[in-house]
Write a protein that holds these residues in place. Sequence first.
Motif, short mmCIF file in Angstrom:
data_model
loop_
_atom_site.label_atom_id
_atom_site.label_comp_id
_atom_site.label_asym_id
_atom_site.label_seq_id
_atom_site.Cartn_x
_atom_site.Cartn_y
_atom_site.Cartn_z
N PRO A 141 74.59 -18.08 56.22
CA PRO A 141 73.82 -16.99 55.62
C PRO A 141 73.90 -17.00 54.10
O PRO A 141 74.82 -17.59 53.52
N VAL A 142 72.95 -16.32 53.49
CA VAL A 142 72.82 -16.29 52.03
C VAL A 142 73.02 -14.87 51.52
O VAL A 142 72.53 -13.91 52.10
N LEU A 143 73.76 -14.77 50.43
CA LEU A 143 73.90 -13.51 49.71
C LEU A 143 73.08 -13.65 48.44
O LEU A 143 73.39 -14.47 47.57
N LEU A 144 72.01 -12.88 48.33
CA LEU A 144 71.05 -13.04 47.24
C LEU A 144 71.40 -12.15 46.06
O LEU A 144 71.50 -10.92 46.18
N VAL A 145 71.59 -12.76 44.88
CA VAL A 145 71.90 -12.04 43.65
C VAL A 145 70.60 -11.78 42.90
O VAL A 145 69.81 -12.70 42.66
N ILE A 146 70.40 -10.52 42.50
CA ILE A 146 69.17 -10.13 41.82
C ILE A 146 69.51 -9.52 40.46
O ILE A 146 70.36 -8.63 40.36
N ASP A 147 68.86 -10.00 39.42
CA ASP A 147 68.99 -9.41 38.10
C ASP A 147 68.07 -8.19 38.04
O ASP A 147 66.85 -8.31 37.99
N CYS A 148 68.69 -7.00 38.04
CA CYS A 148 67.92 -5.75 38.10
C CYS A 148 67.68 -5.13 36.73
O CYS A 148 67.17 -4.00 36.65
N SER A 149 68.03 -5.86 35.67
CA SER A 149 67.98 -5.26 34.33
C SER A 149 66.57 -4.82 33.94
O SER A 149 66.41 -3.90 33.14
N ARG A 150 65.55 -5.46 34.50
CA ARG A 150 64.17 -5.09 34.17
C ARG A 150 63.38 -4.76 35.43
O ARG A 150 62.17 -4.99 35.49
N LEU A 151 64.05 -4.22 36.42
CA LEU A 151 63.40 -3.90 37.69
C LEU A 151 63.71 -2.49 38.13
O LEU A 151 64.75 -1.93 37.79
N SER A 152 62.82 -1.94 38.92
CA SER A 152 63.13 -0.72 39.69
C SER A 152 62.49 -0.92 41.06
O SER A 152 63.03 -1.61 41.92
N GLY A 153 61.31 -0.35 41.28
CA GLY A 153 60.68 -0.46 42.59
C GLY A 153 60.29 -1.88 42.98
O GLY A 153 60.23 -2.22 44.17
N SER A 154 60.02 -2.72 41.99
CA SER A 154 59.61 -4.10 42.28
C SER A 154 60.70 -4.91 42.97
O SER A 154 60.42 -5.99 43.52
N VAL A 155 61.93 -4.43 42.95
CA VAL A 155 63.02 -5.17 43.60
C VAL A 155 62.73 -5.37 45.08
O VAL A 155 63.09 -6.39 45.67
N ALA A 156 62.03 -4.40 45.69
CA ALA A 156 61.73 -4.50 47.12
C ALA A 156 60.78 -5.66 47.40
O ALA A 156 60.94 -6.39 48.40
N ALA A 157 59.80 -5.86 46.54
CA ALA A 157 58.86 -6.96 46.73
C ALA A 157 59.57 -8.30 46.61
O ALA A 157 59.28 -9.24 47.36
N ILE A 158 60.50 -8.40 45.66
CA ILE A 158 61.25 -9.64 45.47
C ILE A 158 62.09 -9.94 46.70
O ILE A 158 62.06 -11.06 47.25
N VAL A 159 62.84 -8.96 47.16
CA VAL A 159 63.71 -9.18 48.32
C VAL A 159 62.89 -9.48 49.57
O VAL A 159 63.21 -10.39 50.35
N HIS A 160 61.81 -8.75 49.75
CA HIS A 160 60.94 -9.00 50.91
C HIS A 160 60.38 -10.42 50.86
O HIS A 160 60.33 -11.12 51.88
N GLY A 161 59.97 -10.86 49.67
CA GLY A 161 59.42 -12.20 49.54
C GLY A 161 60.44 -13.27 49.86
O GLY A 161 60.14 -14.23 50.60
N TYR A 162 61.66 -13.12 49.35
CA TYR A 162 62.68 -14.12 49.61
C TYR A 162 63.10 -14.12 51.09
O TYR A 162 63.38 -15.17 51.65
N ARG A 163 63.13 -12.95 51.69
CA ARG A 163 63.57 -12.88 53.10
C ARG A 163 62.51 -13.44 54.04
O ARG A 163 62.84 -14.01 55.07
N SER A 164 61.23 -13.30 53.69
CA SER A 164 60.16 -13.71 54.59
C SER A 164 59.61 -15.11 54.29
O SER A 164 58.89 -15.68 55.10
N PHE A 165 59.96 -15.67 53.14
CA PHE A 165 59.39 -16.95 52.72
C PHE A 165 59.75 -18.08 53.69
O PHE A 165 58.92 -18.93 54.00
N ASP A 166 60.99 -18.09 54.14
CA ASP A 166 61.44 -19.12 55.08
C ASP A 166 62.25 -18.43 56.16
O ASP A 166 63.38 -17.98 55.92
N LYS A 167 61.71 -18.36 57.35
CA LYS A 167 62.34 -17.63 58.44
C LYS A 167 63.64 -18.28 58.90
O LYS A 167 64.44 -17.67 59.62
N ASP A 168 63.86 -19.53 58.50
CA ASP A 168 65.10 -20.21 58.88
C ASP A 168 66.27 -19.85 57.97
O ASP A 168 67.40 -20.24 58.22
#
Length: 489
Positions: A141-168
Amino acid sequence: MSLIIAGERSGVGKTTVTLTLLSCLSRRGLQVQSFKVGPDYIDPMFHKYVTGRACRNLDPVLTSENYVKECFDRYSNLSEYTLIEGVMGLFDGVSQNKEETSPLPLSLVRRGIEEKDNPHLVEEINNFASTAHIAKLLNLPVLLVIDCSRLSGSVAAIVHGYRSFDKDIQIAGVILNRVGSDRHLSLLKNALEPLQIPILGVLKRQDDIAIRDRHLGLVPTAELPELNQVIDKLVNLGETCFDWENLLPLLRSTEISPPSTPSTPSPPSPLKIAVAYDKAFNFYYQDNLDILQNLGAELVFWSPLEDTELPEDIEGMYFGGGFPEVFAEELAENTSARDLVKAAIFSGIPTIAECGGLMYLCEQLIDMSGKSWEMVGILPTTAVMDKRLTLGYRRAVALQDSLLIDAGKTIYGHEFHRSRLIVDSHKPLFQTYRFDCNEFMGKEGWVSPFNVHASYIHMHWGNSIEIPQRFLEVCSKGFSPSSRTTRKD
């Protein structure tokens, strides 16, 4: 089980998160084995500094997929906890050049894959040697590190994209890094709530925790007298910023078994190999050093910066990469060491010189400020520091025999330097190409008549044990420019 620390891109704080986790585990008295995806030398130094155990590189380009799996299995079973630091962004790897004319992508040729066996070639190679590739290869499994310094609501789109990009790829959770305030954290949590993804850590902005860097990345551990204070701060931070209840089970190794040493033939008595190791030369893959020892070598570490004598009775020398340009004045001032190295090479002592080692064997080195310093003088050229960074995996074809390889042999390596040679070898050692396509990168490397193999190409011998075997064989024969003599035991 183990966990891979991945970033959504470079510079998001993977190394900070990794060092914080490793420091906390080590301070608790727990055994922890770390790994690093890719060819990097410096991050593993920091891992070893805090764990007391050598970090192992997982790189299928420099070795192979099978070696990556074998290496991980061997060392992850020796510790209670295991952690892998990724490279760049999660899916950043070696990509296929769309204009490649070869009938089969070279990255797949390296893996021995036939086109008929894999109809999804582009999918297979777009992230070859990436963190995602290693996660799938090891089924971790992967633990995803996100730089939130310039994010608020958009963090959800980033996480959703990374989680759904490769189902494996299994995203076990996220680390929110560089969070500005409690209000900022609340916005991030509210945005992520519909995704129902675990938040396993929150790191607020830490302006007082920083590790110095320079032209090739972080400053190595040996040059950081303040590092213990930085580690103390990371431990204090880590004890409160992570969800340890859910993290520890993910980090715990599946099983612990006693170490096994590969069975390899050894010479009648150990071959003494002088390994240059100090602030100027410290880029070595631990696996390479272990392989030499397992093959029967006795490694004697010495400092071209400080020692005025070579180790006694040596039968080979190994100069790794590092930062000779930073310590050029000190290297030049140690005339005794330079003269003894030159005399040893002239006497026929087989010598490997990689990148920084190559620079040391030149006649001169011109540093970043333009000052010229005398070096060993074996190679009739000058190393000059440049603003241009040479970086990337290489497929290198030997143009002539050297003490390590025969002409025509292909090796896979990595270049990472800001220096260039004023005069190229008139008989270069390698013809080099980009790893993932047939793009010609140039000719480089030196072979001297005194049994020197000097190149900018860094090699990992994990999947090419015949290379160190050949080196030690040459060392054992006591080669000299005029004749070969039988080694006396």
